[in-house]
Design a protein around this motif. Structure first.
Motif, PDB file in Angstrom:
ATOM      1  N   GLN A   1       1.929   6.765  -6.874  1.00 50.00           N
ATOM      2  CA  GLN A   1       0.948   7.762  -7.235  1.00 50.00           C
ATOM      3  C   GLN A   1       1.586   9.173  -6.919  1.00 50.00           C
TER       4      GLN A   1
ATOM      5  N   LEU B   1      -5.392   2.521  -9.551  1.00 49.68           N
ATOM      6  CA  LEU B   1      -4.677   2.530  -8.179  1.00 49.68           C
ATOM      7  C   LEU B   1      -5.523   2.375  -7.061  1.00 49.68           C
ATOM      8  N   ALA B   2      -6.602   3.305  -7.179  1.00 46.90           N
ATOM      9  CA  ALA B   2      -7.409   3.385  -5.725  1.00 46.90           C
ATOM     10  C   ALA B   2      -8.364   2.180  -5.697  1.00 46.90           C
ATOM     11  N   GLU B   3      -8.674   1.313  -6.579  1.00 49.94           N
ATOM     12  CA  GLU B   3      -9.411  -0.090  -6.511  1.00 49.94           C
ATOM     13  C   GLU B   3      -8.342  -1.052  -5.908  1.00 49.94           C
TER      14      GLU B   3
ATOM     15  N   ILE C   1      -1.391  -7.023  -7.577  1.00 51.74           N
ATOM     16  CA  ILE C   1      -1.980  -6.868  -6.614  1.00 51.74           C
ATOM     17  C   ILE C   1      -3.275  -7.825  -6.220  1.00 51.74           C
TER      18      ILE C   1
ATOM     19  N   GLN D   1       0.793  -0.961  -0.143  1.00 54.34           N
ATOM     20  CA  GLN D   1       0.003   0.077  -0.085  1.00 54.34           C
ATOM     21  C   GLN D   1       0.748   1.343   0.062  1.00 54.34           C
TER      22      GLN D   1
ATOM     23  N   CYS E   1      -3.019 -10.239  -3.036  1.00 59.25           N
ATOM     24  CA  CYS E   1      -4.284 -10.273  -1.791  1.00 59.25           C
ATOM     25  C   CYS E   1      -5.129 -11.489  -1.947  1.00 59.25           C
TER      26      CYS E   1
ATOM     27  N   LEU F   1       2.301   1.639  -3.589  1.00 62.66           N
ATOM     28  CA  LEU F   1       1.332   2.471  -4.228  1.00 62.66           C
ATOM     29  C   LEU F   1       0.906   3.726  -4.117  1.00 62.66           C
ATOM     30  N   ASP F   2       0.964   4.072  -3.012  1.00 62.04           N
ATOM     31  CA  ASP F   2       0.818   5.558  -2.591  1.00 62.04           C
ATOM     32  C   ASP F   2       2.068   6.544  -3.254  1.00 62.04           C
TER      33      ASP F   2
ATOM     34  N   ILE G   1      -6.382  -3.912  -0.948  1.00 62.48           N
ATOM     35  CA  ILE G   1      -5.387  -4.266  -0.143  1.00 62.48           C
ATOM     36  C   ILE G   1      -5.899  -3.778   1.312  1.00 62.48           C
ATOM     37  N   ALA G   2      -6.806  -2.816   1.523  1.00 62.37           N
ATOM     38  CA  ALA G   2      -7.372  -2.375   2.882  1.00 62.37           C
ATOM     39  C   ALA G   2      -8.304  -3.347   3.161  1.00 62.37           C
TER      40      ALA G   2
ATOM     41  N   ALA H   1      -5.874  -0.105  -4.030  1.00 61.93           N
ATOM     42  CA  ALA H   1      -5.633   0.148  -2.753  1.00 61.93           C
ATOM     43  C   ALA H   1      -6.637  -0.467  -1.916  1.00 61.93           C
TER      44      ALA H   1
END
Length: 181
Positions: free
Chosen positions: A18, A74-76, A47, A11, A51, A14-15, A81-82, A78
């Motif tokens: 971005q 990338l938001a999806e 990703i 995560q 997971c 990825l952050d 992962i969350a 993330a």
């Protein structure tokens, strides 16, 4: 858990990707389709498959499968992962399962039976790390600067707490992070 800290690292990567791409004026959305090689799957799949490993364990442990979809952004990724990390945090009872038996279904109506500890150590973790490292390598190939994440203020602090001295027994060129220069 064995998976959570690495999912947090993914995560973070990825952050960072971005942010770096936005700072450079690039469309970070293009990263999700990047591949390490032409015959390999893109970052989105890496990703997802990273997971899948803890989710497969949780599916086995709870008997409740949670469907996951290929992230399109990338938001999806993330969010996936969350959600995986949240599901891991909510689960209590992994140790009780490690003595049990797991049947892994294979193509051709075949399967293998292994004990729970072997399922985690010999099946899930190698697959988890393969896809985790592949995702990292894709990001590095696309110019995302790598970072070393440590809980402590210094690198390899846990080694210093456990050993009087640390000697690497390999030549320097084999003692670096993948794709580092």
């Amino acid at each position: 858990s064995r998976f959570d800290s690495r999912l947090a690292t993914l995560q973070g990567l990825l952050d960072k990707a971005q942010a770096q791409w936005a700072e450079a004026g690039k469309d970070a959305g293009a990263l999700i389709g990047c591949k390490l090689a032409d015959d390999m799957l893109p970052l989105a799949n890496q990703i997802l498959f990273t997971c899948h490993q803890p989710n497969n364990f949780l599916d086995w442990a709870t008997g409740a499968a949670v469907p996951t979809e290929l992230p399109a952004t990338l938001a999806e990724g993330a969010a996936l992962i969350a959600a995986t990390r949240a599901r891991l945090a909510a689960f209590d009872g992994a140790d009780a399962l490690l003595g049990g038996e797991k049947v892994i279904s294979l193509p051709g109506n075949m399967g293998i039976k292994i004990d729970g500890a072997a399922y985690v150590d010999d099946w899930l973790l190698p697959n988890f790390y393969f896809h985790f490292v592949t995702a990292y390598a894709i990001l590095r190939r696309e110019g995302v600067a790598h970072i070393v994440l440590e809980k402590a203020a210094s690198v390899a602090s846990t080694w210093r707490q456990h050993y009087d001295r640390l000697h690497l027994h390999t030549v320097k060129r084999f003692s670096t992070l993948p794709r580092s220069r």
